[in-house]
Design an enzyme around this catalytic site. Structure first.
Site, mmCIF file in Angstrom:
data_model
loop_
_atom_site.group_PDB
_atom_site.id
_atom_site.type_symbol
_atom_site.label_atom_id
_atom_site.label_comp_id
_atom_site.label_asym_id
_atom_site.label_seq_id
_atom_site.Cartn_x
_atom_site.Cartn_y
_atom_site.Cartn_z
ATOM 1 N N LEU A 76 -7.439 -24.860 -0.844
ATOM 2 C CA LEU A 76 -8.274 -25.535 -0.475
ATOM 3 C C LEU A 76 -10.202 -25.986 -1.102
ATOM 4 C CD1 LEU A 76 -8.139 -28.226 1.561
ATOM 5 C CD2 LEU A 76 -9.272 -27.151 2.944
ATOM 6 N N ASP A 119 0.420 -7.237 1.750
ATOM 7 C CA ASP A 119 0.354 -5.834 1.946
ATOM 8 C C ASP A 119 1.641 -5.972 1.440
ATOM 9 O OD1 ASP A 119 0.019 -3.452 0.979
ATOM 10 O OD2 ASP A 119 -0.390 -3.486 3.971
ATOM 11 N N SER A 177 4.696 2.549 8.077
ATOM 12 C CA SER A 177 4.773 1.473 6.770
ATOM 13 C C SER A 177 5.662 1.013 5.957
ATOM 14 C CB SER A 177 3.278 1.594 5.607
ATOM 15 O OG SER A 177 1.809 1.965 7.103
ATOM 16 N N HIS A 227 1.050 -1.293 0.108
ATOM 17 C CA HIS A 227 0.379 -0.184 -0.098
ATOM 18 C C HIS A 227 0.533 1.262 0.155
ATOM 19 C CE1 HIS A 227 0.638 -0.286 4.484
ATOM 20 N NE2 HIS A 227 0.368 1.108 4.560
ATOM 21 N N LEU A 253 -15.162 -22.523 2.666
ATOM 22 C CA LEU A 253 -16.402 -21.873 3.482
ATOM 23 C C LEU A 253 -16.176 -22.413 5.066
ATOM 24 C CD1 LEU A 253 -18.616 -19.379 1.323
ATOM 25 C CD2 LEU A 253 -16.062 -19.500 0.663
#
Length: 439
Positions: A268, A140, A213, A110, A271
């Site tokens: 996999l 990220d 960050s 980001h 849910l």
């Protein structure tokens, strides 16, 4: 006189002991001075330039009007007298660190996302233009490269060896103030955050703010054990909870970005949901643990291996699963094509299932299509449901079930059932139609 002297001596001894105690406590606190002096040169400041109609930086999601004028340029925000509509370039700032002496640099995705140009400023005030080698939005992370040799490099540590309560410190550029040092302890490990399914974050109380960050999180051996990425905040600033990407996870991503320019993850195809106390009791478990399979994606590795809705996955290879959020971490780090052994509880029996892990697709969301059946009045559970049509059943990998359209006060609401949920089993028994559900 002797009594007065004796009393004075006792006070003196007590004072000496007290000072000794304070001195001992002071000596027991960590000294960061040598560590910071030695390792600060590996930390860099990163700024980006990108073309946009809006000039305001996306690095700080707060009210830009609340930032003092003398700080505005650090965020790429225009001064009040400038024409905001006509300004087309903006700068955002973050941190990073050097991982190889020939110029590879690690930071957050980001920090550089959407950038047309990236610049890296070093501890000795040199500034070089950087090339983006690769980035991964899910973790990220981003890898940059500058043309340089003989750079100081970070000593990389093993984040798995971190212990909760251990001292750590960060070096970065919060609000654009280069090489600021903050320290704290490891608050927790393996944290899962919303929309961050593939990173088991390190939680610390090290003060992290916009601009930190992408910067390194060091242990007391001077090793980088994490990459500062996010904070929990209600104000836009630090509130005592910071989150870093573990270095073990980061280096797996870096190796793939350097080798192929993108990241592939294990998949996999299920849910899952958390196993609550009530669910644990209904499945005959002694305590809540594991990941309950709520849906099996058609054509997925899980379906081919025979995993079923209602299975509780309690172990992945040698790793026990206490929270459902742990499963995506384990699966995502498994190489595509490798076999994984899962331990599941099905109808009260413990089974072992072998699965050949597939590659995580760009989007594994299962579409939810409207059902056509009519909706009866609420039942004893306090829910109004509708029957699922064949297309939805196929997409969900189910043979039968109903979808909740309204929840009233009652047992279902108390159990956490919400509008839009699909009920596929009752008392671990499947049913095919709305009539079966009502029965």
């Amino acid at each position: 006189m002797n009594s007065t002297l004796a009393h004075g001596m006792r006070l003196l001894v007590a004072l000496v002991l007290s000072l000794s105690f304070v001195s001992a406590n002071a000596r027991s606190l960590p000294d960061f001075t040598e560590l910071v002096e030695e390792h600060a040169p590996v930390v860099v400041n990163i700024s980006t330039i990108s073309t946009s109609k809006s000039p305001q930086s996306q690095m700080f999601q707060g009210d830009m009007e609340q930032i003092p004028d003398f700080l505005r340029h650090f965020f790429g925000a225009p001064a009040p007298y400038q024409d905001r509509e006509k300004r087309q370039e903006r700068q955002s700032m973050g941190s990073g660190f050097v991982v190889t002496d020939d110029g590879y640099i690690l930071t957050n995705n980001h920090v550089i996302e959407g950038a047309d140009e990236i610049y890296v400023r070093f501890n000795d005030r040199r500034e070089l233009k950087a090339e983006l080698i690769g980035s991964d939005k899910r973790s990220d992370l981003a890898v940059l490269k500058v043309e340089a040799d003989g750079l100081p490099t970070a000593k990389l540590g093993k984040s798995k060896d971190l212990k909760v309560g251990e001292w750590v410190f960060a070096i970065g550029s919060p609000f654009g103030f280069d090489y600021s040092v903050t320290a704290g302890i490891v608050s927790a490990k393996g944290r899962s955050l919303p929309n961050e399914n593939y990173v088991p974050f390190i939680q610390t109380d090290v003060a992290i703010n916009p601009g930190n960050s992408g910067g390194p999180l060091f242990n007391m051996d001077g090793e980088v054990v994490g990459i500062n990425s996010q904070i929990y905040t209600r104000s836009g600033g630090f509130m005592g909870m910071s989150f870093a990407i573990p270095m073990d996870v980061a280096m797996e991503v870096v190796d793939q970005l350097r080798g192929q320019g993108y990241v592939s993850r294990g998949w996999l195809g299920v849910l899952i949901q958390e196993v609550s106390k009530e669910l644990a009791e209904s499945f005959g478990l002694d305590k809540p643990h594991g990941a309950l399979v709520a849906q099996v994606v058609p054509g997925s590795p899980a379906q081919e291996a025979g995993i079923q809705v209602g299975d509780i996955i309690v172990k992945y290879e040698d790793e026990k699963i206490n929270l459902s959020s742990q499963l995506p971490h384990f699966v995502g780090r498994t190489k595509v094509g490798e076999d994984a052994e899962l331990t599941v509880i099905r109808n009260g029996d413990r089974k072992t299932v072998k699965v050949e892990i597939g590659e995580l697709p760009n989007s594994s969301d299962v579409p939810v299509k409207p059902a056509k059946a009519t909706v009866p009045e609420a039942n004893r559970l306090g829910v109004m449901v509708k029957e699922l049509d064949d297309a939805v059943l196929k997409d969900a990998g189910l043979e039968g079930g109903v979808q909740v359209v309204k929840v009233q006060a009652g047992p279902a609401s108390n159990a956490g059932i919400r509008q839009g949920d699909i009920i596929a089993k009752i008392n671990n028994e499947s049913f095919e139609s709305l009539e079966d559900f009502e029965d």
